[in-house]
Design an enzyme around this catalytic site. Structure first.
Site, PDB file in Angstrom:
ATOM      1  N   ASN A   1     101.131 -14.009  68.580  1.00  0.00           N
ATOM      2  CA  ASN A   1     100.626 -13.902  69.954  1.00  0.00           C
ATOM      3  C   ASN A   1     101.738 -13.613  70.956  1.00  0.00           C
ATOM      4  O   ASN A   1     101.488 -13.551  72.155  1.00  0.00           O
ATOM      5  CB  ASN A   1      99.845 -15.166  70.354  1.00  0.00           C
TER       6      ASN A   1
ATOM      7  N   GLU B   1      83.969 -26.452  59.463  1.00  0.00           N
ATOM      8  CA  GLU B   1      83.056 -25.360  59.822  1.00  0.00           C
ATOM      9  C   GLU B   1      82.460 -24.929  58.487  1.00  0.00           C
ATOM     10  O   GLU B   1      83.139 -24.265  57.689  1.00  0.00           O
ATOM     11  CB  GLU B   1      83.818 -24.202  60.477  1.00  0.00           C
TER      12      GLU B   1
ATOM     13  N   GLU C   1     101.557 -21.697  64.193  1.00  0.00           N
ATOM     14  CA  GLU C   1     102.105 -20.393  64.575  1.00  0.00           C
ATOM     15  C   GLU C   1     101.183 -19.231  64.218  1.00  0.00           C
ATOM     16  O   GLU C   1     100.665 -19.132  63.099  1.00  0.00           O
ATOM     17  CB  GLU C   1     103.464 -20.159  63.904  1.00  0.00           C
ATOM     18  N   THR C   2     101.003 -18.364  65.189  1.00  0.00           N
ATOM     19  CA  THR C   2     100.200 -17.167  64.995  1.00  0.00           C
ATOM     20  C   THR C   2     100.839 -16.039  65.794  1.00  0.00           C
ATOM     21  O   THR C   2     101.674 -16.284  66.677  1.00  0.00           O
ATOM     22  CB  THR C   2      98.744 -17.428  65.445  1.00  0.00           C
TER      23      THR C   2
ATOM     24  N   ASP D   1      88.607 -24.346  59.817  1.00  0.00           N
ATOM     25  CA  ASP D   1      87.968 -23.052  60.030  1.00  0.00           C
ATOM     26  C   ASP D   1      87.437 -22.498  58.701  1.00  0.00           C
ATOM     27  O   ASP D   1      88.123 -22.569  57.679  1.00  0.00           O
ATOM     28  CB  ASP D   1      89.018 -22.099  60.615  1.00  0.00           C
TER      29      ASP D   1
ATOM     30  N   ASP E   1     102.939 -23.518  67.547  1.00  0.00           N
ATOM     31  CA  ASP E   1     103.223 -22.184  68.082  1.00  0.00           C
ATOM     32  C   ASP E   1     104.194 -22.265  69.265  1.00  0.00           C
ATOM     33  O   ASP E   1     103.985 -23.027  70.209  1.00  0.00           O
ATOM     34  CB  ASP E   1     101.933 -21.497  68.520  1.00  0.00           C
TER      35      ASP E   1
ATOM     36  N   ASP F   1      83.304 -19.808  69.684  1.00  0.00           N
ATOM     37  CA  ASP F   1      82.813 -18.595  69.039  1.00  0.00           C
ATOM     38  C   ASP F   1      81.352 -18.403  69.440  1.00  0.00           C
ATOM     39  O   ASP F   1      80.468 -19.007  68.866  1.00  0.00           O
ATOM     40  CB  ASP F   1      82.947 -18.787  67.516  1.00  0.00           C
TER      41      ASP F   1
ATOM     42  N   ASP G   1     107.475 -14.451  66.638  1.00  0.00           N
ATOM     43  CA  ASP G   1     106.422 -13.819  65.863  1.00  0.00           C
ATOM     44  C   ASP G   1     106.924 -12.499  65.264  1.00  0.00           C
ATOM     45  O   ASP G   1     107.933 -11.953  65.715  1.00  0.00           O
ATOM     46  CB  ASP G   1     105.208 -13.548  66.762  1.00  0.00           C
TER      47      ASP G   1
HETATM   48 CA   LIG Z   1     103.292 -17.301  68.015  1.00  0.00          CA
END
Ligand SMILES: [Ca+2]
Ligand SMILES: [Ca+2]
Ligand SMILES: [Ca+2]
Ligand SMILES: [Ca+2]
Length: 762
Positions: A252, A443, A249-250, A395, A279, A518, A148
């Site tokens: 984190n 959503e 992937e984010t 989303d 991820d 959420d 990341d």
């Molecule tokens: Ca990541």
């Protein structure tokens, strides 16, 4: 926006019309050829004037081993390199790569070196270009990222920024790199072909699913591998589809930097850095190729248990985020797409100087741009075809119905070229009766403009039915303060024909949920009068969160809280549509009234697999209600119920009743003073093992006596469950064959305040 039937028919005709190209026809990305003699890199930029490929032998800490100037053909920049050449350069192992790009706001200068300002004109020009060669850019089509942007050992996010203070910082050595995958042989098993109408969805976080599970080898907890070890248990619970919170992937890698604080944490993961890469943090095998293989291995484990894998995808904004400051147009993160072609990949304000934002968390992805849409379609196809997923939850999906690239936002489902309709055209939804295809779940809202679109999505789309959630919550928790009619309740229980029948969709396009990741858990929905997000670790601190929860603590009576939760689960399992549970709700998971734990990578937010007696009883109830739903096709109609007798047995397919046994008419349905409603389904019209099914729901606070209707010729009514406290225990739902006789037509059944009764005729 109201549309006429004629317009709907016209759009229906248009939907099949656009002749879209094949999936990723330009082979964007980086790939070895069949014999691994060459590797080819291709990346899109319509605005760049020069792009250089940088190749590294390690993910961080070393300078590039080689760089290549790429060739531009109509915006497709490419270079092909023999692997023998790469070996001679010290690049015989894993290939790590990134791009540096020049364009109108920063033209190429032959004397430029890493970290210099040579050539710089502006951080952003009048066309919205944000080129900066000091920032190493990740390939939007990279199949894995090395790490990341910030990590345990590199916490300085400023190196990626533009603007006067940061623009000359070279990010190359620390920046995430794409990884050229060499391929693998891991299979994804056999995909389930189950019709969406027959699914029971379980929403879960891949890490949270097993981090607390002591039955799993410690090293596997929190990983794809760990999740694969839960497949059998989830099959035993009865769920048929697992819907993972984002796995693309984010940022984190820093969540554990301070293991007892939320500072900088991004637990849910709704800030996507790359749309192809699973991820890496969620992989037990973190070596190059490991996340990809292990994700597929997990998919196979679920498929082997008959469970679909749905993934939550975030194509409305990206992890590059928005402006650092609302008063500064120069300082933005440049991770990849923004530095390659900002106005192609992002929606901008009309002056092209800022992001356009309908998400509240960063600039809109430019979903109406063909190139940006290509990336959506190509990455979705990759997850379907290579990683083996069965469907997606999108989303803030209203952003994908946007008809406007820059300077405005307008949702229009009739626009055949919006991303929603293009996805349906290129990734065909699963047929109504099941088969191959993807399940597309929206959503159906975002922030601002006409983005609230519950019931407003085009053909092919199922939706999280926010109306179902709101009506059930209000009927249960807001008696006396919100006027909910039995007519509203009946409409939601029967599949929301007002939302999905008006446009040719079906009950199963309604994803019926009461809770989601959420918001409150099911337990907290009935135990908390308001959110408490400011509490200390591990239950907080989280900012934000909804204030309009329609929650109530049932007067603080624990037995009533459990009863309310039983009603919630029972109603979902007895409603037409597709029920969705949140992982943990099957056993009364609580996070102490935190309704927005997006940043809470903590033991309190991970699922707990130990059970109190109450939790164990509740899990047995949930499991039995899921089993009842799965055993009774009459509860899973392919079409909206009809109110006539279709098979000559003198019983209407569906009839609604007042407590006195009379037919509920419009006067009864529309009077907000009525709180009890019952219905009978003719099982014989669905090939159901029960000749008829009767449900009575009493949302009133005191007991109501229901006079039972005709059960059919030579039949009597038998109780499957009564959600009232008197029946609470490990066997509150009778096993098939052990249902309890209660009598025939005109029998009076006293149902407790806020209770639900389920009978079958036999
Ligand atoms: Ca990541
Ligand atoms: Ca942390
Ligand atoms: Ca509609
Ligand atoms: Ca009938």
């Amino acid at each position: 926006m109201q549309r006429t039937l004629l317009a709907a028919l016209i759009t229906g005709a248009l939907l099949g019309a656009p002749a879209w190209a094949a999936i990723n026809p330009n082979a964007l990305g980086a790939a070895y050829d069949a014999t691994k003699a060459n590797v080819t890199f291709k990346v899109y930029s319509g605005k760049a004037t020069r792009i250089e490929l940088y190749l590294y032998s390690t993910a961080t800490g070393t300078a590039e081993k080689a760089k290549y100037v790429m060739t531009n053909m109509s915006g497709i920049w490419s270079v092909t390199i023999p692997t023998a050449t790469l070996s001679s350069l010290g690049l015989s192992g894993t290939l790590y790569y990134g791009y540096r790009a020049w364009g109108p706001n920063w033209p190429y200068n032959a004397s430029w070196t890493k970290g210099s300002s040579l050539g710089f004109l502006s951080d952003v020009d009048t066309a919205g270009n944000r080129f900066n060669p000091n920032k190493l850019l990740t390939d939007p089509y990279a199949l894995e990222l090395s790490h990341d942007p910030t990590t345990a050992t590199m916490t300085n996010g400023t190196i990626y920024a533009s603007g006067a203070t940061y623009r000359n910082i070279d990010s190359g050595s620390s920046a995430p790199k794409g990884i050229v995958l060499a391929g693998d042989t891991q299979t994804i098993g056999t995909k389930p072909t189950r019709a969406l109408k027959d699914d029971v969805v379980y929403e879960a976080h891949v890490r949270g699913l097993t981090m607390n599970d002591s039955s799993i080898t410690a090293a596997y907890r929190g990983t794809y591998k760990g999740a694969s070890l839960k497949a059998a248990a989830l099959a035993a619970l009865g769920v048929t589809a697992i819907e993972f919170l984002p796995v693309q992937e984010t940022q984190n890698d820093t969540n554990d930097n301070d293991p007892t604080s939320t500072t900088g944490d991004n637990y849910w993961g709704y800030m996507t850095l790359n749309y192809f890469a699973p991820d890496r943090r969620y992989a037990y095998d973190k070596t190059p190729g490991g996340p990809t293989r292990e994700f597929k291995e997990m998919v196979k484990a679920f498929h082997d248990n008959g469970i679909k894998v749905l993934v939550d995808v975030v194509y409305n904004h990206t992890g590059e985020g928005g402006a650092w400051s609302p008063t500064d147009t120069t300082t933005y993160n440049l991770y990849g797409m923004r530095g390659l072609d900002n106005p192609t990949y992002y929606s901008l304000t009309s002056d092209f100087q800022n992001s356009w934002d309908n998400t509240g968390v960063g600039g809109n992805y430019n979903t109406r741009n063909t190139v940006a849409q290509n990336l959506i379609v190509d990455s979705l196809a990759y997850w379907r075809d290579k990683l083996g997923v069965d469907g997606y939850r999108f989303d803030l999906a209203s952003v994908l119905g946007n008809t406007c690239q820059h300077g405005c936002y307008n949702f229009d489902k009739m626009d055949a070229g919006n991303a929603l309709n293009r996805i349906v055209a290129e990734l065909p939804p699963r047929p109504a009766a099941g088969g191959s295809g993807v399940d597309l779940i929206a959503e159906p809202w975002a922030i601002g403009g006409n983005s609230y679109q519950v019931g407003g999505f085009p053909s092919g789309w199922a939706e999280w039915n926010g109306g179902y959630r709101d009506v059930v919550r209000q009927a249960q928790n807001k008696l006396g303060s919100v006027a909910i009619t039995t007519g509203q309740m009946a409409t939601r229980f029967a599949g929301s024909s007002d939302l999905y029948g008006d446009d040719g969709r079906k009950p199963w396009h309604s994803i019926n949920f009461i809770t989601a990741h959420d918001g409150f858990t099911l337990k907290d929905l009935y135990s908390c009068n308001s959110k408490n997000n400011g509490q200390a670790w591990p239950y907080g601190v989280s900012d934000g969160g909804e204030d309009n929860n329609n929650s109530w603590d049932q007067g603080g009576i624990a037995a009533d809280q459990r009863k309310a939760a039983r009603n919630g689960v029972a109603l979902m399992m007895l409603s037409a549509g597709v029920p969705m549970l949140v992982g943990g709700d099957e056993a009364l998971r609580s996070i102490n009234c935190n309704n927005n734990p997006y940043n809470l990578d903590s033991s309190a937010n991970w699922l707990n697999w130990t059970r109190s007696t109450d939790q164990s009883n509740f899990e047995a109830f949930t499991k039995a209600m899921i089993a009842f739903r799965k055993a009774h096709p009459a509860l899973r109609p392919a079409n909206f119920y009809s109110s006539v007798d279709n098979n000559g047995n003198v019983m209407e397919q569906l009839r609604w009743f007042k407590p006195d046994g009379g037919v509920a008419d419009a006067t009864y349905f529309n009077d907000a003073n009525n709180h009890a409603i019952a219905w009978r389904i003719d099982g014989s019209e669905f090939g159901d093992s029960a000749s008829s099914i009767y449900v009575a729901h009493n949302a009133w606070s005191a007991q109501v006596n229901f006079t039972l209707p005709w059960p059919g010729a030579n039949k009597s009514w038998y109780r499957v469950t009564d959600t009232c406290t008197w029946a609470e225990g490990p066997a509150q739902v009778q096993a098939p064959g052990t249902e309890v006789a209660v009598g025939g037509e005109n029998t009076s059944y006293g149902l407790c305040g806020r209770g639900t009764l389920l009978l079958i005729a036999k």
